[in-house]
Write an enzyme that holds these catalytic residues in place. Structure first.
Site, PDB file in Angstrom:
ATOM      1  N   SER A 143       0.840  -1.205   0.000  1.00  0.00           N
ATOM      2  CA  SER A 143       0.000   0.000   0.000  1.00  0.00           C
ATOM      3  C   SER A 143       0.869   1.247   0.000  1.00  0.00           C
ATOM      4  O   SER A 143       2.003   1.229   0.501  1.00  0.00           O
ATOM      5  CB  SER A 143      -0.879   0.015   1.252  1.00  0.00           C
ATOM      6  OG  SER A 143      -1.500   1.277   1.405  1.00  0.00           O
ATOM      7  N   TYR A 158      -1.185  -0.791  10.114  1.00  0.00           N
ATOM      8  CA  TYR A 158      -1.396  -1.061   8.680  1.00  0.00           C
ATOM      9  C   TYR A 158      -0.130  -0.705   7.888  1.00  0.00           C
ATOM     10  O   TYR A 158       0.319  -1.469   7.032  1.00  0.00           O
ATOM     11  CB  TYR A 158      -2.598  -0.261   8.188  1.00  0.00           C
ATOM     12  CG  TYR A 158      -3.007  -0.545   6.757  1.00  0.00           C
ATOM     13  CD1 TYR A 158      -3.567  -1.770   6.396  1.00  0.00           C
ATOM     14  CD2 TYR A 158      -2.839   0.418   5.764  1.00  0.00           C
ATOM     15  CE1 TYR A 158      -3.938  -2.026   5.076  1.00  0.00           C
ATOM     16  CE2 TYR A 158      -3.214   0.171   4.451  1.00  0.00           C
ATOM     17  CZ  TYR A 158      -3.769  -1.052   4.113  1.00  0.00           C
ATOM     18  OH  TYR A 158      -4.138  -1.302   2.810  1.00  0.00           O
TER      19      TYR A 158
HETATM   20  N1  LIG Z   1      -8.800   0.012  -1.249  1.00  0.00           N
HETATM   21  C1  LIG Z   1      -7.681   0.691  -1.100  1.00  0.00           C
HETATM   22  O1  LIG Z   1      -7.671   1.936  -1.126  1.00  0.00           O
HETATM   23  C2  LIG Z   1      -6.382  -0.040  -0.889  1.00  0.00           C
HETATM   24  C3  LIG Z   1      -5.195   0.694  -0.954  1.00  0.00           C
HETATM   25  C4  LIG Z   1      -3.986   0.034  -0.777  1.00  0.00           C
HETATM   26  C5  LIG Z   1      -3.968  -1.310  -0.546  1.00  0.00           C
HETATM   27  N2  LIG Z   1      -5.144  -2.007  -0.465  1.00  0.00           N
HETATM   28  C6  LIG Z   1      -5.050  -3.436  -0.213  1.00  0.00           C
HETATM   29  O2  LIG Z   1      -5.714  -4.139  -1.237  1.00  0.00           O
HETATM   30  C7  LIG Z   1      -6.157  -5.392  -0.743  1.00  0.00           C
HETATM   31  C8  LIG Z   1      -7.630  -5.580  -1.103  1.00  0.00           C
HETATM   32  O3  LIG Z   1      -8.381  -4.614  -0.402  1.00  0.00           O
HETATM   33  P1  LIG Z   1      -9.790  -4.061  -0.891  1.00  0.00           P
HETATM   34  O4  LIG Z   1      -9.697  -2.598  -0.906  1.00  0.00           O
HETATM   35  O5  LIG Z   1     -10.244  -4.788  -2.088  1.00  0.00           O
HETATM   36  O6  LIG Z   1     -10.704  -4.401   0.364  1.00  0.00           O
HETATM   37  P2  LIG Z   1     -11.720  -5.604   0.654  1.00  0.00           P
HETATM   38  O7  LIG Z   1     -12.092  -5.497   2.086  1.00  0.00           O
HETATM   39  O8  LIG Z   1     -12.803  -5.601  -0.362  1.00  0.00           O
HETATM   40  O9  LIG Z   1     -10.829  -6.885   0.380  1.00  0.00           O
HETATM   41  C9  LIG Z   1     -10.038  -7.512   1.361  1.00  0.00           C
HETATM   42  C10 LIG Z   1     -10.371  -8.975   1.338  1.00  0.00           C
HETATM   43  O10 LIG Z   1      -9.527  -9.686   2.254  1.00  0.00           O
HETATM   44  C11 LIG Z   1     -10.349 -10.649   2.906  1.00  0.00           C
HETATM   45  N3  LIG Z   1      -9.753 -11.125   4.149  1.00  0.00           N
HETATM   46  C12 LIG Z   1      -9.571 -10.439   5.293  1.00  0.00           C
HETATM   47  N4  LIG Z   1      -9.045 -11.260   6.227  1.00  0.00           N
HETATM   48  C13 LIG Z   1      -8.861 -12.469   5.634  1.00  0.00           C
HETATM   49  C14 LIG Z   1      -8.361 -13.708   6.074  1.00  0.00           C
HETATM   50  N5  LIG Z   1      -7.912 -13.877   7.329  1.00  0.00           N
HETATM   51  N6  LIG Z   1      -8.323 -14.749   5.205  1.00  0.00           N
HETATM   52  C15 LIG Z   1      -8.769 -14.600   3.936  1.00  0.00           C
HETATM   53  N7  LIG Z   1      -9.273 -13.441   3.463  1.00  0.00           N
HETATM   54  C16 LIG Z   1      -9.322 -12.390   4.307  1.00  0.00           C
HETATM   55  C17 LIG Z   1     -11.664  -9.906   3.127  1.00  0.00           C
HETATM   56  O11 LIG Z   1     -12.717 -10.797   3.433  1.00  0.00           O
HETATM   57  C18 LIG Z   1     -11.813  -9.246   1.766  1.00  0.00           C
HETATM   58  O12 LIG Z   1     -12.400 -10.128   0.835  1.00  0.00           O
HETATM   59  C19 LIG Z   1      -5.896  -5.388   0.754  1.00  0.00           C
HETATM   60  O13 LIG Z   1      -4.670  -6.067   1.014  1.00  0.00           O
HETATM   61  C20 LIG Z   1      -5.724  -3.911   1.052  1.00  0.00           C
HETATM   62  O14 LIG Z   1      -4.942  -3.696   2.200  1.00  0.00           O
HETATM   63  C21 LIG Z   1      -6.351  -1.420  -0.639  1.00  0.00           C
END
Ligand SMILES: NC(=O)c1ccc[n+]([C@@H]2O[C@H](COP(=O)([O-])OP(=O)(O)OC[C@H]3O[C@@H](n4cnc5c(N)ncnc54)[C@H](O)[C@@H]3O)[C@@H](O)[C@H]2O)c1
Length: 251
Positions: A143, A158
């Protein structure tokens, strides 16, 4: 099609999530895909949607990435149903805002466990097979928070977790490169998903006003870069972290 390896995407069970978008994009590129996550119902639902749309084998598999036993069982099921896995995308993650001094142990452990232990568990289970077969692509999701010392929507835990993922990516890439296995990361900025829960739109607007491209990114934009790193043309890219942040953080 026979040469396009099966792919595993963790955390691919949320409707507007990056994981689901990655699974869709990989299937579009011809990869049979396994959608892993804690919600088996949506994992199966999104897998069926992918099979229908692209005529590609797709399976939904229950997996808590923080639990090595669950990871081992899920990986075994994927091997059985899709054959050897050549692509692993460690996408599962959770966030939690707040000041460093207010973070309690439970929150610290939860945030770090999903991103760090989850990525470690998945790679330890899948890297040996990839190295034996002399082919593999791993993409980990870090991230902008790791680069910029946190941000509005993620606390110090985080940022620490995602920094670990970036370091881990570089370390594992060195060990695997000679066996044809690349290990890269992508660092999204502010992407329009539901990870943050309910957030004041005024706060989002304030952050967006500091993004040179002038908007949030989409899950599909992240997925496109991940899919490129999973393809044959990315063979000479390893240990890299690719920014997808609309200019929010420049280095
Ligand atoms: N959305 C943003 O702005 C952003 C920015 C930077 C990084 N990210 C990263 O991108 C990735 C996806 O995030 P997103 O924004 O799609 O959010 P999201 O919440 O839709 O997706 C995260 C997924 O991880 C799953 N998860 C959580 N704990 C888990 C576990 N123990 N075992 C299996 N699955 C698990 C959740 O159920 C969910 O499906 C994450 O790693 C997040 O940190 C997101």
């Amino acid at each position: 099609m026979a040469n396009i390896p099966a792919a595993v995407v963790t955390g691919a069970t949320t409707a507007r999530g990056i994981g689901r978008a990655i699974a869709l994009r990989l299937a579009e590129n011809g990869h049979p895909v396994a959608l892993l996550g804690r919600n088996l119902v949506t994992a199966r639902e999104y897998a069926a949607e992918i099979s229908d749309k692209y005529g590609i084998p797709a399976v939904g598999v229950s997996c808590d990435v923080t639990d090595p036993k669950s990871v081992d069982e899920a990986a075994g099921e994927v091997d059985e149903r899709l054959g050897p896995v050549g692509v692993l995308v460690n996408n599962a993650g959770i966030t939690d805002p707040g000041r460093f001094v207010d973070i309690d142990v439970a929150s610290w452990n939860a945030v770090v466990d999903v991103s760090v232990a989850g990525t470690v568990n998945m790679m330890q289970r899948m890297v040996p097979d990839m190295m034996r077969r002399k082919a593999g692509r791993i993409v980990n999701i870090t991230s902008v928070s790791a680069q910029n010392g946190g941000g509005v929507f993620g606390g110090a835990h985080y940022a620490a977790a995602k920094s670990s993922v970036a370091g881990l990516t570089r370390a594992v890439s060195r060990e695997c490169a000679h066996a044809g296995v690349t290990v890269n990361a992508v660092a999204p900025g502010l992407i329009d998903t539901d990870i943050r829960g309910e957030v004041d739109p005024a706060l989002i607007a304030e952050v967006v006003s500091g993004i040179p491209v002038g908007r949030m990114g989409t899950a599909e934009e992240v997925a496109a870069t991940v899919a490129f790193l999973c393809g044959i043309e990315a063979a000479y890219i390893t240990g890299a972290t690719i920014d997808i942040n609309g200019g929010l953080y420049l280095r």
